[in-house]
Design a protein around this motif. Structure first.
Motif, PDB file in Angstrom:
ATOM      1  N   LYS A  66       1.062  -0.967   0.111  1.00 12.56           N
ATOM      2  CA  LYS A  66      -0.087  -0.533  -0.388  1.00 12.56           C
ATOM      3  C   LYS A  66       1.098   1.151   0.091  1.00 12.56           C
ATOM      4  N   VAL A  69      -0.331   7.408   0.729  1.00 10.13           N
ATOM      5  CA  VAL A  69      -1.451   7.926  -0.027  1.00 10.13           C
ATOM      6  C   VAL A  69      -2.802   6.858   0.584  1.00 10.13           C
ATOM      7  N   GLU A  70      -3.116   5.573   0.418  1.00  8.35           N
ATOM      8  CA  GLU A  70      -3.532   4.201   0.348  1.00  8.35           C
ATOM      9  C   GLU A  70      -3.684   4.631   2.069  1.00  8.35           C
ATOM     10  N   ASP A  72      -2.789   6.360   5.071  1.00  9.29           N
ATOM     11  CA  ASP A  72      -3.769   7.441   5.349  1.00  9.29           C
ATOM     12  C   ASP A  72      -5.452   7.585   4.367  1.00  9.29           C
ATOM     13  N   GLN A  73      -6.067   6.985   3.807  1.00 13.20           N
ATOM     14  CA  GLN A  73      -7.191   6.826   3.272  1.00 13.20           C
ATOM     15  C   GLN A  73      -8.052   5.629   4.391  1.00 13.20           C
ATOM     16  N   ALA A  74      -7.242   4.748   4.268  1.00 11.08           N
ATOM     17  CA  ALA A  74      -7.601   3.430   5.558  1.00 11.08           C
ATOM     18  C   ALA A  74      -7.803   4.426   6.381  1.00 11.08           C
ATOM     19  N   ARG A  76      -8.340   6.946   7.765  1.00 10.56           N
ATOM     20  CA  ARG A  76      -9.705   8.377   7.624  1.00 10.56           C
ATOM     21  C   ARG A  76     -10.676   7.887   7.627  1.00 10.56           C
ATOM     22  N   GLN A  77     -11.145   6.744   6.843  1.00 13.06           N
ATOM     23  CA  GLN A  77     -12.307   5.598   6.117  1.00 13.06           C
ATOM     24  C   GLN A  77     -12.323   4.916   8.307  1.00 13.06           C
ATOM     25  N   HIS A  78     -11.468   4.694   8.614  1.00 10.13           N
ATOM     26  CA  HIS A  78     -11.437   4.396  10.155  1.00 10.13           C
ATOM     27  C   HIS A  78     -11.968   4.828  10.711  1.00 10.13           C
ATOM     28  N   ARG A  80     -13.708   7.748  10.513  1.00  6.58           N
ATOM     29  CA  ARG A  80     -15.110   7.927  10.359  1.00  6.58           C
ATOM     30  C   ARG A  80     -15.701   7.249  10.421  1.00  6.58           C
TER      31      ARG A  80
END
Length: 87
Positions: A66, A69-70, A72-74, A76-78, A80
């Motif tokens: 990963k 960026v991927e 960091d996105q994961a 953030r999703q978690h 949220r």
């Protein structure tokens, strides 16, 4: 509140009630941390503090690596999802 004395060798006896309450036995290594106007004693953790680069090799992962960026996105999703589910 308990009272104890500092010996001429710099030793302090931790009262039996405190030792029993925390499960501290003879030979336990303690870390002394200076805090404000006193000293905090904590049991020494069995492992030294490490950084991710030192231990990441022991993690097993199969598949495409990963990107930052991927990852960091994961995260953030978690966060949220956890935030929404905490209501």
């Amino acid at each position: 509140m308990e009272t104890t004395k500092l010996s001429s060798k710099g030793q302090v006896i931790i009262p039996k009630g405190f030792r029993a309450a925390h499960g501290w036995e003879a030979g336990l290594e303690l870390v002394a941390i200076e805090v404000g106007d006193g000293i905090l004693l904590k049991p020494k953790v069995p492992f030294e503090e490490t950084v991710l680069d030192e231990v990441a090799g022991c993690l097993r992962f199969e598949g495409k690596a990963k990107s930052d960026v991927e990852i960091d996105q994961a995260i953030r999703q978690h966060v949220r999802k956890e935030w929404r589910d905490s209501d």
